[in-house]
Design a protein around this motif. Sequence first.
Motif, PDB file in Angstrom:
ATOM      1  N   GLY A 167     -78.181  17.908  16.088  1.00 18.32           N
ATOM      2  CA  GLY A 167     -77.549  16.950  15.179  1.00 18.32           C
ATOM      3  C   GLY A 167     -78.575  16.206  14.358  1.00 18.32           C
ATOM      4  N   LYS A 168     -78.407  14.888  14.295  1.00 16.39           N
ATOM      5  CA  LYS A 168     -79.309  14.063  13.491  1.00 16.39           C
ATOM      6  C   LYS A 168     -80.538  13.582  14.255  1.00 16.39           C
ATOM      7  CE  LYS A 168     -75.528  12.812  10.449  1.00 16.39           C
ATOM      8  NZ  LYS A 168     -74.604  11.761   9.944  1.00 16.39           N
ATOM      9  N   GLY A 169     -80.737  14.136  15.444  1.00 18.33           N
ATOM     10  CA  GLY A 169     -82.041  14.032  16.098  1.00 18.33           C
ATOM     11  C   GLY A 169     -82.341  12.798  16.911  1.00 18.33           C
ATOM     12  N   GLY A 170     -81.368  11.948  17.169  1.00 19.54           N
ATOM     13  CA  GLY A 170     -81.666  10.702  17.879  1.00 19.54           C
ATOM     14  C   GLY A 170     -82.214  10.900  19.278  1.00 19.54           C
ATOM     15  N   ASN A 171     -81.590  11.754  20.059  1.00 22.37           N
ATOM     16  CA  ASN A 171     -82.082  11.990  21.420  1.00 22.37           C
ATOM     17  C   ASN A 171     -83.440  12.670  21.414  1.00 22.37           C
ATOM     18  OD1 ASN A 171     -79.872  10.905  22.892  1.00 22.37           O
ATOM     19  ND2 ASN A 171     -78.686  12.747  22.476  1.00 22.37           N
ATOM     20  N   LEU A 172     -83.612  13.619  20.508  1.00 26.77           N
ATOM     21  CA  LEU A 172     -84.887  14.331  20.413  1.00 26.77           C
ATOM     22  C   LEU A 172     -86.010  13.388  20.016  1.00 26.77           C
ATOM     23  CD1 LEU A 172     -85.819  17.300  20.746  1.00 26.77           C
ATOM     24  CD2 LEU A 172     -85.646  17.502  18.262  1.00 26.77           C
ATOM     25  N   ALA A 173     -85.739  12.472  19.095  1.00 29.18           N
ATOM     26  CA  ALA A 173     -86.751  11.503  18.677  1.00 29.18           C
ATOM     27  C   ALA A 173     -87.205  10.635  19.844  1.00 29.18           C
ATOM     28  CB  ALA A 173     -86.206  10.635  17.545  1.00 29.18           C
ATOM     29  N   HIS A 174     -86.274  10.281  20.696  1.00 31.38           N
ATOM     30  CA  HIS A 174     -86.648   9.472  21.856  1.00 31.38           C
ATOM     31  C   HIS A 174     -87.596  10.241  22.762  1.00 31.38           C
ATOM     32  CE1 HIS A 174     -86.440   6.390  24.867  1.00 31.38           C
ATOM     33  NE2 HIS A 174     -86.034   7.270  25.776  1.00 31.38           N
ATOM     34  N   LEU A 175     -87.332  11.525  22.986  1.00 33.10           N
ATOM     35  CA  LEU A 175     -88.239  12.319  23.807  1.00 33.10           C
ATOM     36  C   LEU A 175     -89.626  12.408  23.180  1.00 33.10           C
ATOM     37  CD1 LEU A 175     -85.961  15.269  24.986  1.00 33.10           C
ATOM     38  CD2 LEU A 175     -86.479  13.120  26.165  1.00 33.10           C
ATOM     39  N   ALA A 176     -89.674  12.483  21.858  1.00 34.23           N
ATOM     40  CA  ALA A 176     -90.970  12.520  21.172  1.00 34.23           C
ATOM     41  C   ALA A 176     -91.766  11.249  21.448  1.00 34.23           C
ATOM     42  CB  ALA A 176     -90.770  12.714  19.675  1.00 34.23           C
TER      43      ALA A 176
END
Length: 220
Positions: free
Chosen positions: A58-67
Amino acid sequence: MSQTQAWDTYSKQKPERRSTNAAGQSTWFNWTQYPDHGPGAEILGLSVGGAALDLGCGKGGNLAHLATLGAQAVGVDVSLAQIKAAGARWSDMQMALHRTEARCFLEETGDSYDAVFSVFGAVWFTDPALLLPAIRRRLRPGGVLAFSQRPPIEGCYGCQASYINRSEDEDPLVVKRWDYEPDRWAELLTEHGFSAATARVLPAPPGPRKVGTLLVRAHA
């Protein structure tokens, strides 16, 4: 109707993630459909430097947190609109974003991952008989697969129709989703070579809404 059209339409309807959550954090992990509710990134068991793959990012919110936690963050989504939105919102994050179908990416990549996850994403909308073996091949030994979605409607199991509404003058777009009871998800994962499979429904937070969130987790 292409899957891309359906999910591009969905992207326009889904509101942007808030700038901060209730704790004042600019990034966070949310498995459920409710804000500030449920477990977080600890479900994935990632160490700093671990590789994580988000199927249907999607718009990457969860992925950004992992980063921000030091993970090697990779996201896949079939919608170009979603990928563009993720890249714009999280341009300062170290994330690799790919516009393609989840199964295609898994079959074509030569990389392996410590965690593969999906939050109301591709695991819900792809035939598990095809997707689960592809995920299993890309997970490192001991790696975690975790995904969340709505619990099934009683008696409605297997492949179901899911509707994405458009204007009053247009018919809704239809995509397929796969719904199973928690015990059946655990069985499916075990049948496809995963271990320690668990599946549970997280109750909704206090309030008028009663639908919980199905959370499934297993090891390679």
